[in-house]
Scaffold this motif. Sequence first.
Motif, PDB file in Angstrom:
ATOM      1  N   UNK A  29     -26.553  67.113 129.465  1.00  0.00           N
ATOM      2  CA  UNK A  29     -26.223  67.750 128.186  1.00  0.00           C
ATOM      3  C   UNK A  29     -27.032  67.130 127.052  1.00  0.00           C
ATOM      4  N   UNK A  30     -27.123  65.790 127.034  1.00  0.00           N
ATOM      5  CA  UNK A  30     -27.886  65.119 125.980  1.00  0.00           C
ATOM      6  C   UNK A  30     -29.368  65.437 126.076  1.00  0.00           C
ATOM      7  N   UNK A  31     -29.891  65.527 127.317  1.00  0.00           N
ATOM      8  CA  UNK A  31     -31.299  65.852 127.510  1.00  0.00           C
ATOM      9  C   UNK A  31     -31.594  67.269 127.026  1.00  0.00           C
ATOM     10  N   UNK A  32     -30.667  68.192 127.304  1.00  0.00           N
ATOM     11  CA  UNK A  32     -30.833  69.565 126.856  1.00  0.00           C
ATOM     12  C   UNK A  32     -30.846  69.633 125.331  1.00  0.00           C
ATOM     13  N   UNK A  33     -29.943  68.889 124.692  1.00  0.00           N
ATOM     14  CA  UNK A  33     -29.907  68.858 123.228  1.00  0.00           C
ATOM     15  C   UNK A  33     -31.180  68.246 122.663  1.00  0.00           C
ATOM     16  N   UNK A  34     -31.695  67.190 123.336  1.00  0.00           N
ATOM     17  CA  UNK A  34     -32.922  66.546 122.871  1.00  0.00           C
ATOM     18  C   UNK A  34     -34.105  67.505 122.928  1.00  0.00           C
ATOM     19  N   UNK A  35     -34.192  68.266 124.062  1.00  0.00           N
ATOM     20  CA  UNK A  35     -35.287  69.220 124.204  1.00  0.00           C
ATOM     21  C   UNK A  35     -35.204  70.343 123.180  1.00  0.00           C
ATOM     22  N   UNK A  36     -33.961  70.795 122.907  1.00  0.00           N
ATOM     23  CA  UNK A  36     -33.785  71.872 121.932  1.00  0.00           C
ATOM     24  C   UNK A  36     -34.200  71.432 120.535  1.00  0.00           C
ATOM     25  N   UNK A  37     -34.020  70.125 120.246  1.00  0.00           N
ATOM     26  CA  UNK A  37     -34.362  69.625 118.925  1.00  0.00           C
ATOM     27  C   UNK A  37     -35.799  69.125 118.834  1.00  0.00           C
ATOM     28  N   UNK A  38     -36.447  68.905 119.980  1.00  0.00           N
ATOM     29  CA  UNK A  38     -37.783  68.319 119.978  1.00  0.00           C
ATOM     30  C   UNK A  38     -38.816  69.293 119.427  1.00  0.00           C
ATOM     31  N   UNK A  39     -39.845  68.751 118.807  1.00  0.00           N
ATOM     32  CA  UNK A  39     -40.919  69.577 118.244  1.00  0.00           C
ATOM     33  C   UNK A  39     -41.731  70.237 119.337  1.00  0.00           C
ATOM     34  N   UNK A  40     -41.855  69.576 120.499  1.00  0.00           N
ATOM     35  CA  UNK A  40     -42.633  70.144 121.601  1.00  0.00           C
ATOM     36  C   UNK A  40     -42.027  71.460 122.074  1.00  0.00           C
ATOM     37  N   UNK A  41     -40.702  71.478 122.228  1.00  0.00           N
ATOM     38  CA  UNK A  41     -40.050  72.699 122.679  1.00  0.00           C
ATOM     39  C   UNK A  41     -40.251  73.827 121.667  1.00  0.00           C
ATOM     40  N   UNK A  42     -40.184  73.474 120.372  1.00  0.00           N
ATOM     41  CA  UNK A  42     -40.379  74.486 119.335  1.00  0.00           C
ATOM     42  C   UNK A  42     -41.813  75.013 119.370  1.00  0.00           C
TER      43      UNK A  42
END
Length: 372
Positions: A29-42
């Motif tokens: 769950x924390x990893x998913x939240x990190x990816x959603x907030x990361x600039x790379x994913x955006x």
Amino acid sequence: MGHQVIVFDFSLIRGLWETRVKKNKERQRKEKERLEKSSLEKIKQEWNFILECRKKGIPQSKYLKNGFVDTDKKILNTYGKTPQLQKKRALPDETNNEKDKFIFHLSGEQWTEFPDSLKEQIYLKEWHVYNTLIQTIPAYIALFQDLRVLELSKNRINHLPVEIGCLKNLRVLNVSFNNLKSVPPELGDCENLEKLDLSGNMEITELPFELSNLKQVTVVDMSANKFHSIPICVLRMSNLQWLDISSNNLKDLPEDIDRLDKLQTLLLQKNKLTYLPRALVNMPKLSLLVVSGDDLVEIPTAVCESTTGLKFISLKDSPVETIVCEDTEEIVESEREREQFEKEFMKAYIEDLKERDSAPCYTTKVLFSLQL
């Protein structure tokens, strides 16, 4: 004799595993939240959206607002159904069927070799084979004298047969992201070839001199291999307009690179260049030059001058943490995936540069900081 496991209390083991599962789910769950907030994913989402808009022919002004990408899905739905696309859909099925009759498609990892029925369809004009486990191209390809397009990207092909030189009408050869280590000299007999894509094979170090015969070639992509210099045969391709030799082991450029007087785009990023030769100034049609600026210590002043009309892009590569992995094949596949992503990124970036009305009047340095 098997292993003996002594269990005192099943409830203790159950409680232990329930705790581990709970912690694992929390980490996910924390990893998913990190990816959603990361600039790379955006960035990935924005570039994928831009690519989709380009495929649908949507004007740039519709999805770029003050330099920011508007990823509203309504844009795709609203502008995706253009009159041109509607016109294409309105074409009679008979016309489409007639064209498809000359095109061979094959994909999927269930394929480890070409179907036997293929050798009977020598009237084909195009092969499109991708994402399979096929390793070899059959020798009977020599029978396909009408073949114009040979698209064989993202397979497991480990060599090109000498019979490929029999394809006198071949215009496009794409064998990118396979397992090639060399190219046969017979490829130089395909004198009508216009596009050659060898990118992502990771192991090619040289090209045979016989490829100098390819005078009609306008596009060559040799990126993501192990070239230490630009092959002599490439310098003799007099009609070359696009050359991508990024992600190799280049340490310098030939002093006579200006013999490519029709070259318009030269991609050199992710090499080991420390200087650029002055001969680049003598290339009148060169309009886009991309390099990695980290190791460059000498750049001709004229390259950066606005009077040349050259768009000079110096990418700054940020260091990426190396992941230790004992499986060599896994490392190679990871590098291939990264190279594919970066190629899509650069493709969209370059298309965006071309759409600009004027060249920048200064040296453009782009911070390329993607931490994977």
